[in-house]
Enzyme design. Structure first.
Site, short mmCIF file in Angstrom:
data_model
loop_
_atom_site.label_atom_id
_atom_site.label_comp_id
_atom_site.label_asym_id
_atom_site.label_seq_id
_atom_site.Cartn_x
_atom_site.Cartn_y
_atom_site.Cartn_z
N SER A 33 4.74 -11.64 9.27
CA SER A 33 4.30 -10.91 8.07
C SER A 33 5.40 -10.92 7.01
O SER A 33 6.52 -10.49 7.27
CB SER A 33 3.98 -9.45 8.38
OG SER A 33 3.14 -9.37 9.49
N HIS A 65 -2.13 -13.28 8.54
CA HIS A 65 -1.58 -14.32 9.41
C HIS A 65 -2.43 -15.58 9.24
O HIS A 65 -3.65 -15.50 9.16
CB HIS A 65 -1.61 -13.87 10.89
CG HIS A 65 -0.75 -12.68 11.17
ND1 HIS A 65 -0.80 -11.98 12.36
CD2 HIS A 65 0.18 -12.04 10.42
CE1 HIS A 65 0.06 -10.97 12.33
NE2 HIS A 65 0.66 -11.00 11.15
N ARG A 86 0.67 -17.11 15.12
CA ARG A 86 1.32 -16.39 16.22
C ARG A 86 0.26 -15.61 16.99
O ARG A 86 -0.60 -14.99 16.39
CB ARG A 86 2.35 -15.44 15.63
CG ARG A 86 2.97 -14.47 16.62
CD ARG A 86 3.99 -13.56 15.94
NE ARG A 86 5.35 -13.99 16.18
CZ ARG A 86 6.36 -13.77 15.35
NH1 ARG A 86 6.18 -13.16 14.21
NH2 ARG A 86 7.58 -14.17 15.67
N THR A 87 0.32 -15.70 18.31
CA THR A 87 -0.55 -14.85 19.13
C THR A 87 0.28 -13.66 19.58
O THR A 87 1.37 -13.83 20.13
CB THR A 87 -1.09 -15.64 20.35
OG1 THR A 87 -1.91 -16.71 19.87
CG2 THR A 87 -1.92 -14.75 21.26
N GLU A 187 4.51 3.21 16.64
CA GLU A 187 5.13 4.20 17.53
C GLU A 187 4.85 5.62 17.03
O GLU A 187 4.63 5.85 15.85
CB GLU A 187 6.66 4.00 17.56
CG GLU A 187 7.11 2.67 18.09
CD GLU A 187 6.79 1.50 17.18
OE1 GLU A 187 6.84 1.68 15.95
OE2 GLU A 187 6.46 0.43 17.70
N SER A 206 6.48 -8.28 18.26
CA SER A 206 6.56 -9.73 18.55
C SER A 206 7.99 -10.10 18.92
O SER A 206 8.80 -9.24 19.27
CB SER A 206 6.11 -10.53 17.31
OG SER A 206 7.04 -10.36 16.25
I1 8IG Z 1 5.09 -4.87 9.82
O1 8IG Z 1 6.78 0.30 12.29
C1 8IG Z 1 5.46 -3.59 11.29
N1 8IG Z 1 5.27 -3.96 12.54
N2 8IG Z 1 5.98 -1.52 16.41
N3 8IG Z 1 6.39 -0.59 14.32
C2 8IG Z 1 5.98 -1.64 15.10
N4 8IG Z 1 5.59 -2.79 14.59
C3 8IG Z 1 5.61 -2.91 13.27
C4 8IG Z 1 6.00 -1.88 12.41
C5 8IG Z 1 6.43 -0.65 12.98
N5 8IG Z 1 5.89 -2.35 11.15
#
Ligand code: 8IG
Length: 266
Positions: A33, A65, A86-87, A187, A206
Site C-alpha cells: 500500500s 492492490h 501480494r497474498t 490492533e 505482511s
Molecule cells: I496500512 O495500524 C496499515 N496496515 N496491523 N496495523 C496493522 N496493519 C496495518 C496498519 C495498522 N496500518
C-alpha cells in the site's frame, strides 16, 4: 520438506521467463500500500503479466492492490520483477500462498528481495506518509513459511548492507522493528502497547513471513514501510481503511522516487 511449493514456484518462474523472454531477473519488489508508483520510476516496464495467469498466483482481494507481475529494465541495466499481487495471510489461503511470489522470484534467479508495505506507526513523530527502513521483525503470526525441520538463521535478515545503502540515498531515513500481526482487523490499543513493549516500532499484516521465505531461498532482503497511520491508541482518532489509502496516495510520489533511487544503487 515437501517440495511441492518449490516446484510450483519453479513453474511460475518458467512461465515468467517464457512470457517475458527474460531468462533471469536480478531484483524483485513487492509493492505494498502506497508504493505502487515506484514501478514506473525504477525503469522501463518491458512486460506486464496478469498474475492470475501465472501458476500459483491468486487474484488480489484488496482495493488498492494490483494483480500484475511486471518485468522492468532498470536504469542501471538490471532486470526487476515487480510483484503487484501480494497474498496476505488474512486471506486464509495458507502460508504457502503468502510466500509464493517470493519463492517465484528466487526461482527466477532473483538475488535481492525488496519488500514494502503500508503499516501503523508506534512512534508519535512518524507522521502518516513517513517511510521507515525495516531493521528487524517480530513474527506474531504464530506460523512460519518453512515446514518441517528447516532451521534458518535470521540474523541480519534485513540486510544492514542494503540499509546503509538506502541511508546514502536519504540520510534522514529512520529504522524500525516491524511486527507482523495476522489481521485483517487492526490492533486494539492494548495490543499496540504490547507490541511496543516487546520492541515493535511498526505494526502491519505482511512482510515478516515473506522475509523468512526470502532468506530461506538465499536472497538478500531489503524492507521498507510506509507509516500510513499511527497505530491504534497512539493516535486519538480511530483507524479507517480510507485514511490508510489516502496517506499512501499523498506520500506516493515522494517515497516511490526514494525507492527508485535506492533500487538504482543496488
Ligand atoms: I496500512 O495500524 C496499515 N496496515 N496491523 N496495523 C496493522 N496493519 C496495518 C496498519 C495498522 N496500518
Amino acid at each position: 520438506m515437501d517440495e511441492a511449493p518449490f516446484k510450483l514456484a519453479q513453474s511460475a518462474a518458467d512461465h515468467i521467463a517464457r512470457a517475458t523472454g527474460v531468462e533471469t531477473h536480478d531484483i524483485a519488489l513487492v509493492l505494498g500500500s502506497g508504493w505502487g508508483e515506484a514501478a514506473e520510476l525504477i525503469g522501463e516496464t518491458t512486460h506486464t503479466l496478469n498474475a492470475a495467469d501465472i501458476p500459483g498466483f491468486l487474484a488480489p482481494t484488496v482495493v488498492g492492490h494490483v494483480g500484475t507481475v511486471r518485468s522492468v529494465l532498470t536504469s542501471s541495466g538490471k532486470r526487476a520483477l515487480v510483484l503487484g499481487a501480494r497474498t496476505h495471510y488474512y486471506e486464509g489461503k495458507g502460508v504457502r500462498a503468502v510466500v509464493h511470489g517470493v519463492r517465484t522470484a528466487a526461482a527466477a534467479g532473483v538475488k535481492t528481495m525488496v519488500l514494502t508495505n503500508g503499516c501503523g506507526g508506534l512512534q508519535e513523530h512518524w507522521l502518516p506518509g513517513t517511510p521507515v527502513l525495516i531493521s528487524d521483525h517480530l513474527n506474531l503470526t504464530a506460523t512460519s513459511p518453512l515446514e518441517g525441520a528447516t532451521f534458518v538463521d535470521l540474523t541480519d535478515l534485513y540486510s544492514s548492507r542494503l540499509r546503509a545503502l538506502a541511508r546514502e540515498v536519504d540520510p534522514t531515513l529512520e529504522e524500525g522493528v516491524y511486527a507482523q500481526f495476522t489481521g485483517p482487523h487492526y490492533e486494539t490499543p492494548a495490543e499496540v502497547q504490547y507490541a511496543k513493549r516487546i520492541g515493535a516500532d511498526l505494526v502491519g499484516m505482511s512482510t515478516a513471513l515473506e522475509a523468512i521465505a526470502a532468506r530461506h531461498a538465499g536472497m538478500e532482503v531489503f524492507g521498507m514501510s510506509l507509516v500510513t497511520n499511527l497505530a491504534a491508541g497512539i493516535s486519538p482518532v480511530p483507524l479507517s481503511h480510507a485514511e490508510v489509502i489516502e496517506a499512501g496516495q499523498a506520500a506516493g510520489p515522494r517515497i516511490s522516487r526514494l525507492l527508485a533511487d535506492i533500487i538504482g544503487r543496488l
